[in-house]
Design a protein around this motif. Structure first.
Motif, mmCIF file in Angstrom:
data_model
loop_
_atom_site.group_PDB
_atom_site.id
_atom_site.type_symbol
_atom_site.label_atom_id
_atom_site.label_comp_id
_atom_site.label_asym_id
_atom_site.label_seq_id
_atom_site.Cartn_x
_atom_site.Cartn_y
_atom_site.Cartn_z
ATOM 1 N N ASN A 90 0.676 -1.892 -0.312
ATOM 2 C CA ASN A 90 0.287 -0.315 0.282
ATOM 3 C C ASN A 90 0.512 1.113 0.143
ATOM 4 O O ASN A 90 0.454 2.457 -0.538
ATOM 5 C CB ASN A 90 -1.023 0.622 1.401
ATOM 6 C CG ASN A 90 -2.160 -1.295 1.066
ATOM 7 O OD1 ASN A 90 -2.374 -1.416 -0.076
ATOM 8 N ND2 ASN A 90 -2.351 -1.233 2.631
ATOM 9 N N SER A 91 1.973 1.134 0.175
ATOM 10 C CA SER A 91 2.516 1.970 0.219
ATOM 11 C C SER A 91 4.048 2.560 -1.279
ATOM 12 O O SER A 91 3.725 2.983 -2.032
ATOM 13 C CB SER A 91 3.606 2.133 1.176
ATOM 14 O OG SER A 91 4.795 1.145 1.571
ATOM 15 N N SER A 92 5.166 2.358 -0.777
ATOM 16 C CA SER A 92 6.318 2.059 -1.699
ATOM 17 C C SER A 92 5.620 1.188 -3.385
ATOM 18 O O SER A 92 6.197 2.376 -4.716
ATOM 19 C CB SER A 92 7.598 1.810 -1.329
ATOM 20 O OG SER A 92 7.276 0.437 -0.639
ATOM 21 N N THR A 121 3.077 0.638 -4.578
ATOM 22 C CA THR A 121 1.852 1.089 -5.054
ATOM 23 C C THR A 121 2.784 2.748 -5.752
ATOM 24 O O THR A 121 2.148 3.102 -6.924
ATOM 25 C CB THR A 121 0.810 1.014 -4.106
ATOM 26 O OG1 THR A 121 -0.035 0.072 -4.212
ATOM 27 C CG2 THR A 121 -0.300 1.663 -5.223
ATOM 28 N N SER A 122 3.114 3.265 -5.274
ATOM 29 C CA SER A 122 3.678 4.694 -5.619
ATOM 30 C C SER A 122 4.653 4.310 -6.935
ATOM 31 O O SER A 122 4.639 5.460 -7.444
ATOM 32 C CB SER A 122 4.655 5.042 -4.571
ATOM 33 O OG SER A 122 5.345 4.141 -3.529
ATOM 34 N N SER A 123 5.282 3.253 -6.827
ATOM 35 C CA SER A 123 5.983 3.195 -8.005
ATOM 36 C C SER A 123 6.162 2.612 -8.847
ATOM 37 O O SER A 123 5.757 2.518 -10.199
ATOM 38 C CB SER A 123 7.449 2.070 -7.585
ATOM 39 O OG SER A 123 6.825 0.719 -7.381
ATOM 40 N N TRP A 124 4.162 2.228 -8.786
ATOM 41 C CA TRP A 124 3.931 1.791 -10.181
ATOM 42 C C TRP A 124 2.570 3.192 -10.787
ATOM 43 O O TRP A 124 2.296 3.664 -11.346
ATOM 44 C CB TRP A 124 2.493 0.499 -9.651
ATOM 45 C CG TRP A 124 2.639 -0.233 -9.700
ATOM 46 C CD1 TRP A 124 4.227 -1.016 -9.500
ATOM 47 C CD2 TRP A 124 2.103 -1.576 -9.363
ATOM 48 N NE1 TRP A 124 4.332 -2.349 -9.400
ATOM 49 C CE2 TRP A 124 2.979 -2.491 -9.042
ATOM 50 C CE3 TRP A 124 1.267 -1.483 -9.001
ATOM 51 C CZ2 TRP A 124 2.138 -3.586 -8.870
ATOM 52 C CZ3 TRP A 124 0.332 -3.077 -8.707
ATOM 53 C CH2 TRP A 124 1.135 -4.136 -8.955
ATOM 54 N N VAL A 125 2.353 4.563 -10.494
ATOM 55 C CA VAL A 125 1.244 5.052 -10.677
ATOM 56 C C VAL A 125 1.999 6.428 -11.247
ATOM 57 O O VAL A 125 1.678 6.082 -12.334
ATOM 58 C CB VAL A 125 1.035 6.289 -9.175
ATOM 59 C CG1 VAL A 125 0.819 7.391 -9.587
ATOM 60 C CG2 VAL A 125 0.024 5.222 -8.796
ATOM 61 N N PRO A 126 3.172 6.117 -11.496
ATOM 62 C CA PRO A 126 4.022 6.867 -12.535
ATOM 63 C C PRO A 126 3.949 6.493 -13.687
ATOM 64 O O PRO A 126 3.575 6.769 -15.272
ATOM 65 C CB PRO A 126 5.215 7.393 -12.135
ATOM 66 C CG PRO A 126 5.754 7.209 -10.732
ATOM 67 C CD PRO A 126 4.500 6.027 -10.394
ATOM 68 N N LYS A 183 0.575 5.918 -14.741
ATOM 69 C CA LYS A 183 0.115 7.943 -15.215
ATOM 70 C C LYS A 183 0.152 8.029 -17.545
ATOM 71 O O LYS A 183 0.183 8.903 -18.030
ATOM 72 C CB LYS A 183 0.705 8.753 -14.878
ATOM 73 C CG LYS A 183 -0.321 9.164 -13.137
ATOM 74 C CD LYS A 183 -0.459 9.795 -12.448
ATOM 75 C CE LYS A 183 -0.843 10.673 -11.260
ATOM 76 N NZ LYS A 183 -0.137 11.310 -10.180
ATOM 77 N N THR A 242 -3.888 0.177 -9.303
ATOM 78 C CA THR A 242 -3.281 2.086 -9.134
ATOM 79 C C THR A 242 -4.229 2.902 -9.335
ATOM 80 O O THR A 242 -4.394 4.134 -8.920
ATOM 81 C CB THR A 242 -2.647 2.773 -10.552
ATOM 82 O OG1 THR A 242 -2.511 2.162 -11.144
ATOM 83 C CG2 THR A 242 -1.034 1.576 -10.166
ATOM 84 N N ARG A 246 -7.253 3.815 -7.429
ATOM 85 C CA ARG A 246 -7.314 3.963 -6.264
ATOM 86 C C ARG A 246 -8.699 3.946 -5.829
ATOM 87 O O ARG A 246 -9.251 2.813 -4.811
ATOM 88 C CB ARG A 246 -6.887 5.311 -5.309
ATOM 89 C CG ARG A 246 -5.406 5.160 -5.058
ATOM 90 C CD ARG A 246 -5.045 6.285 -4.890
ATOM 91 N NE ARG A 246 -3.391 6.375 -5.185
ATOM 92 C CZ ARG A 246 -2.846 5.617 -3.801
ATOM 93 N NH1 ARG A 246 -3.391 4.425 -3.299
ATOM 94 N NH2 ARG A 246 -1.426 5.771 -4.821
#
Length: 492
Positions: free
Chosen positions: A72-74, A76-81, A84, A103, A105
């Motif tokens: 839920n943290s690192s 997911t945040s690495s998938w988002v860019p 997008k 991604t 949410r």
């Protein structure tokens, strides 16, 4: 021509161009759509594989069981860019089809519906899964989806990473491609149709000129010619057309001359006949002279009869209606019988006849027609031989052809008139003053009959000395005359 051939050719060419552009457009759009699909799926595959590599770093073993932690943290945040950048959804599913990470949410449909187990099995078996659809019930419209496996260190599959992007981009892409193609096609059609119009006009123009020329021919004007600008088939057709026009002009000249000559030749004896008969009927001619003038009328009637018979023979030969009846006969016998016909004239002019002792000269030809040839040539010789002169008949024989030569002394024929003596109604200036009864068809008939026998007729003359006509016919098989010596090519 303008309304039929030009429009037909132009419309056919334009139709072919238009159909070609349509087919090209369809093929181009199909390939463009295929390229877009493969490119999109390829990009999604690369991002899904990269996401799978990142996810492997977050797999830990708990009590001998592998678990994905810290998603839920690192993670997911690495998938988002990546999501997008691709305008896509990236989500992770376990082997049961449950979506663990996504991604997307808010209101994530992936977690609500999950992934079909058959899809998970295809990824395990094939190492990849691709689809253009709705992923079961997850999406309401078509999406590009790629699924790749996430492997454990021992090579087992721990889960599947999916990347999905809306297929609406294909519609937008194809719409733009179609607009560009349509604009290009319109420009190309305008340019192509203009070029086809010009080329069609250039191709049809000679035919249009031929049509105008034929209209002139129909009005009797044979002076029109079609310009020859190229060496292609149209150019050859134009040259053939011009040659035909020249031939028609010559035939028209001959026809008019023929009609004029026939009219003149018919008019003269008919005028004499009418005048003498009217003189007898109205008493202008005294009874004691009626017999004299009736004999003149009889001669004129015979002249008319000869003219009509000669013209009929010429017409039959030229129309191909006169058929040969070849037989083997003695041509010298034909010459002797023809000479006896002119016995009175020969005696009156005190002529010497030479070459009658040649013996049998056997030839193969139509005896009646050859008799007419011999008669015409002897008649011509008797008319123009000088008084006290001679007429000589000779033969030259080779295995294939026999040449009959009839020669007479006298003034001969001028060099500039030799080439014209076989023309219809042609009479030399001297012959007009000597021959009052001839119509100028005898030698023309001679040439026509000889040509019908595949032979040739030649005239040789020396002014002030002699004139000689020579014609050839086929030598009879196994009948080469012993009395005649072969003729050389130079003599012929």
């Amino acid at each position: 021509m303008q309304r039929s051939l030009f429009r037909k050719y132009f419309s056919v060419c334009c139709s072919i161009v238009l159909m070609s552009i349509v087919v090209l457009g369809i093929i181009f759009m199909v390939f463009a759509a295929q390229y877009f699909r493969e490119d999109k799926l390829g990009a999604l595959e690369k991002n899904a594989e990269y996401a799978a590599e990142l996810t492997q770093n977050h797999i830990v073993s708990v009590n001998g069981t592998y678990q994905i932690v810290d998603y839920n943290s690192s993670l997911t945040s690495s998938w988002v860019p990546m999501a997008k950048a691709m305008n896509a959804d990236i989500y992770l599913a376990n082997l049961s089809g449950d979506v663990l990470l996504c991604t997307h949410r808010s209101n994530c449909s992936h977690k609500v519906y999950g992934i079909d187990k058959e899809i998970i099995q295809q990824v395990e078996e094939n190492g990849i899964y691709t689809e253009v659809g709705k992923m079961g019930e997850i999406y309401k419209s078509s999406y590009y989806t790629v699924g790749v496996p996430m492997y454990l260190t021992d090579g087992r599959v721990a889960g599947v990473v999916f990347a999905s992007s809306s297929a609406q981009g294909l519609t937008d892409f194809m719409s733009e491609i179609f607009k560009m193609f349509l604009l290009s096609a319109l420009v190309m059609m305008v340019v192509t149709f203009a070029l086809v119009y010009i080329v069609t006009g250039n191709l049809v123009r000679p035919l249009q000129e031929m049509v105008k020329a034929t209209e002139s021919f129909a009005k009797g004007d044979f002076t029109v010619r079609v310009p020859v600008n190229e060496r292609d088939e149209i150019g050859k057709l134009s040259m053939a057309f011009n040659n035909m026009a020249t031939s028609l002009a010559q035939q028209e000249t001959v026809r008019r001359s023929f009609i004029a000559n026939v009219s003149h030749e018919l008019k003269t004896p008919m005028t004499s006949i009418a005048g003498f008969i009217d003189g007898i009927l109205d008493g202008t001619i005294p009874p004691e002279k009626e017999r004299h003038y009736l004999s003149i009328v009889s001669d004129e009637v015979k002249r008319l009869s000869r003219l009509v018979r000669s013209m009929l023979n010429i017409a039959k030969i030229e129309a191909g209606e006169m058929k040969l009846k070849p037989t083997v006969f003695d041509v010298n016998e034909v010459v002797l019988s023809s000479i006896f016909t002119f016995e009175q004239t020969i005696d009156a002019k005190h002529l010497e006849i030479k070459g009658l002792d040649a013996g049998k000269i056997m030839v193969e030809a139509d005896e009646d027609l050859i008799h007419q040839v011999v008669y015409n040539l002897l008649e011509n010789a008797v008319k123009f031989v000088n008084e006290g002169g001679y007429i000589e008949v000779s033969y030259t024989v080779d295995p294939k052809r026999t040449y009959i030569n009839i020669k007479n002394s006298g003034e001969g024929i001028p060099k500039d008139e030799i080439s014209k003596v076989f023309d219809r109604f042609y009479k030399t200036d001297r012959s007009r003053s000597i021959d009052k009864t001839g119509v100028g068809l005898g030698l023309h008939i001679v040439r026509s009959i000889v040509n019908l026998h595949q032979g040739e007729v030649i005239v040789r003359s020396v002014e002030g000395e002699y004139c000689e006509f020579s014609f050839s016919v086929a030598t009879a098989p196994k009948a080469l005359s012993k009395q005649a010596k072969p003729i050389s090519a130079r003599e012929v």
